[in-house]
Design an enzyme around this catalytic site. Sequence first.
Site, mmCIF file in Angstrom:
data_model
loop_
_atom_site.group_PDB
_atom_site.id
_atom_site.type_symbol
_atom_site.label_atom_id
_atom_site.label_comp_id
_atom_site.label_asym_id
_atom_site.label_seq_id
_atom_site.Cartn_x
_atom_site.Cartn_y
_atom_site.Cartn_z
ATOM 1 N N HIS A 1 -8.215 -0.490 -4.585
ATOM 2 C CA HIS A 1 -8.381 -1.773 -3.854
ATOM 3 C C HIS A 1 -7.977 -2.857 -4.576
ATOM 4 O O HIS A 1 -7.429 -3.908 -4.135
ATOM 5 C CB HIS A 1 -9.760 -1.944 -3.008
ATOM 6 C CG HIS A 1 -9.944 -1.306 -1.887
ATOM 7 N ND1 HIS A 1 -9.671 0.428 -1.898
ATOM 8 C CD2 HIS A 1 -10.278 -1.545 -0.756
ATOM 9 C CE1 HIS A 1 -9.817 0.479 -0.662
ATOM 10 N NE2 HIS A 1 -10.433 -0.246 0.077
ATOM 11 N N ARG B 1 9.377 -19.160 4.786
ATOM 12 C CA ARG B 1 8.043 -18.306 5.269
ATOM 13 C C ARG B 1 7.460 -17.097 4.353
ATOM 14 O O ARG B 1 6.429 -16.872 4.287
ATOM 15 C CB ARG B 1 8.206 -17.929 6.767
ATOM 16 C CG ARG B 1 6.999 -17.373 7.410
ATOM 17 C CD ARG B 1 7.260 -17.205 8.945
ATOM 18 N NE ARG B 1 8.161 -16.249 9.086
ATOM 19 C CZ ARG B 1 8.435 -15.871 10.245
ATOM 20 N NH1 ARG B 1 8.217 -16.783 11.472
ATOM 21 N NH2 ARG B 1 9.435 -14.864 10.648
ATOM 22 N N LYS C 1 2.835 -12.959 7.571
ATOM 23 C CA LYS C 1 3.456 -12.087 8.012
ATOM 24 C C LYS C 1 3.406 -10.728 7.351
ATOM 25 O O LYS C 1 4.031 -10.192 6.638
ATOM 26 C CB LYS C 1 5.015 -12.422 8.249
ATOM 27 C CG LYS C 1 5.958 -11.762 9.156
ATOM 28 C CD LYS C 1 7.223 -12.342 9.706
ATOM 29 C CE LYS C 1 7.988 -11.408 10.619
ATOM 30 N NZ LYS C 1 7.464 -11.220 11.796
ATOM 31 N N TYR D 1 6.464 -9.065 5.104
ATOM 32 C CA TYR D 1 7.542 -8.833 5.608
ATOM 33 C C TYR D 1 8.278 -10.090 6.368
ATOM 34 O O TYR D 1 7.730 -11.143 6.481
ATOM 35 C CB TYR D 1 7.913 -7.686 6.328
ATOM 36 C CG TYR D 1 7.256 -7.784 7.852
ATOM 37 C CD1 TYR D 1 6.038 -7.807 8.019
ATOM 38 C CD2 TYR D 1 8.386 -7.763 8.670
ATOM 39 C CE1 TYR D 1 5.799 -8.078 9.521
ATOM 40 C CE2 TYR D 1 7.998 -7.969 10.362
ATOM 41 C CZ TYR D 1 6.647 -8.122 10.263
ATOM 42 O OH TYR D 1 6.284 -8.216 11.590
ATOM 43 N N GLU E 1 -0.372 -15.346 20.778
ATOM 44 C CA GLU E 1 1.124 -15.230 20.995
ATOM 45 C C GLU E 1 1.405 -13.786 21.409
ATOM 46 O O GLU E 1 0.278 -13.066 22.055
ATOM 47 C CB GLU E 1 1.619 -15.386 19.561
ATOM 48 C CG GLU E 1 0.872 -14.484 18.542
ATOM 49 C CD GLU E 1 1.239 -14.564 16.909
ATOM 50 O OE1 GLU E 1 2.334 -15.169 16.583
ATOM 51 O OE2 GLU E 1 0.549 -14.352 16.188
ATOM 52 N N ARG F 1 -4.056 4.381 -6.773
ATOM 53 C CA ARG F 1 -4.887 3.720 -5.750
ATOM 54 C C ARG F 1 -6.204 3.207 -6.168
ATOM 55 O O ARG F 1 -6.905 3.890 -6.884
ATOM 56 C CB ARG F 1 -4.924 4.924 -4.852
ATOM 57 C CG ARG F 1 -5.502 4.305 -3.311
ATOM 58 C CD ARG F 1 -5.589 5.480 -2.275
ATOM 59 N NE ARG F 1 -5.691 5.039 -1.068
ATOM 60 C CZ ARG F 1 -6.620 4.274 -0.329
ATOM 61 N NH1 ARG F 1 -7.727 3.751 -1.144
ATOM 62 N NH2 ARG F 1 -6.622 4.023 0.791
ATOM 63 N N LEU G 1 1.601 -16.573 13.947
ATOM 64 C CA LEU G 1 2.649 -16.921 13.010
ATOM 65 C C LEU G 1 3.623 -18.076 13.440
ATOM 66 O O LEU G 1 3.944 -18.345 14.521
ATOM 67 C CB LEU G 1 3.464 -15.463 13.088
ATOM 68 C CG LEU G 1 4.863 -15.465 12.061
ATOM 69 C CD1 LEU G 1 3.935 -14.926 10.867
ATOM 70 C CD2 LEU G 1 5.663 -14.429 12.660
HETATM 71 N N1 PDD Z 1 8.495 -10.557 14.848
HETATM 72 N N2 PDD Z 1 4.407 -13.646 16.138
HETATM 73 C C1 PDD Z 1 4.521 -12.524 15.701
HETATM 74 C C2 PDD Z 1 3.182 -11.955 15.771
HETATM 75 C C3 PDD Z 1 5.646 -11.791 15.208
HETATM 76 O O1 PDD Z 1 5.627 -10.720 14.564
HETATM 77 C C4 PDD Z 1 6.979 -12.542 15.325
HETATM 78 C C5 PDD Z 1 8.130 -12.083 14.898
HETATM 79 C C6 PDD Z 1 6.833 -13.793 16.162
HETATM 80 C C7 PDD Z 1 8.388 -14.499 16.268
HETATM 81 O O2 PDD Z 1 8.684 -15.141 15.002
HETATM 82 P P1 PDD Z 1 10.241 -15.354 14.865
HETATM 83 O O3 PDD Z 1 10.574 -16.186 15.744
HETATM 84 O O4 PDD Z 1 10.126 -15.841 13.391
HETATM 85 O O5 PDD Z 1 11.105 -13.928 14.777
HETATM 86 C C8 PDD Z 1 5.611 -14.283 16.440
HETATM 87 C C9 PDD Z 1 9.586 -10.058 14.401
HETATM 88 C C10 PDD Z 1 10.717 -10.259 15.145
HETATM 89 C C11 PDD Z 1 9.204 -8.518 14.300
HETATM 90 O O6 PDD Z 1 8.279 -8.155 13.826
HETATM 91 O O7 PDD Z 1 10.031 -7.817 14.474
#
Ligand code: PDD
Length: 281
Positions: free
Chosen positions: A103, A53, A148, A34, A180, A101, A204
């Site tokens: 895997h 990304r 992501k 996403y 993070e 379904r 990320l």
């Molecule tokens: N989250 N790290 C993680 C695990 C994240 O899910 C996000 C973003 C970030 C920051 O990335 P960016 O600056 O590109 O938004 C770092 C989004 C906002 C969310 O899941 O809602």
Amino acid sequence: MTVSIGYINGKYVELDELAIPIEERGHQFGDGVYEVIRYYDGKGFMLEEHLERLKESTEAIRINLEGGIEPIRSIIEEGVKKAGIPDCYVYLQITRGIAERNHLFPGSEVKPSISMTVKKMVPRKKEAEEGVGVITHPDERWANCYIKSLNLLPNILAKQTAADAGCFEAILIKDNYVTEGTQSTMFIVEGVTVVTPPLSKQILPGITRIAVLDICKIAGIKLEEREISKEELFNADEVFLTSTMSEVMPITSIDNQKVGTGEPGNITKVLMELFVAKRSK
Ligand code: PDD
């Protein structure tokens, strides 16, 4: 009045409409990726970087996007226009599609599913002004956090633990080092130096991180991309997080311990101002 719209596979839907078949792989396996994009005054902020990304995430999990990323751009832009909300945020999901379904990947006749919501953004003003409290939490995620992925269970559990403690976010710690937040990138300030963990498979590659790194370079603020130990985190003069949804957000306490003076730090405040200037351009 509703100010949100939903979209799934070519169709606009109400957010509470039944629209996902049971055998949708995103629903059954979390088999998808996403992206989250902010629009300010009708303009997508760092849209190119988000699309890049997203492309990398789909490639990493071997989802083949026929026509590449360009049709996705059109879906987002049309959705934002249709919603008619100049200050909005877009969540866009791409999954491996709808198939019996199993895997194993379905055959090439099964096309990826694309879904999206466009919602009005209510800026997190109070938090930004006062700063937020966070907790530390073990990083219990997998080895490929640079993707992501829709699989967010460890993030959800850690974030809920933070909320249960009255906190805004959980800082994830792996082998005594900061990776993070559950949905944000972490920064500390030591003296006049801004420090953030280097990009790796463990985090990320945040788009807001790119913006803040650029701002530091342009403003001549000293910056280091290196590992941050838990001890350094607790001894930092300032701590802040960045994300698409939270922009630059000061952190004023960690595990109930004050960060610096317990107020948003000066360098953090400068970066917040410069960020607002950058995204208002
Ligand atoms: N989250 N790290 C993680 C695990 C994240 O899910 C996000 C973003 C970030 C920051 O990335 P960016 O600056 O590109 O938004 C770092 C989004 C906002 C969310 O899941 O809602």
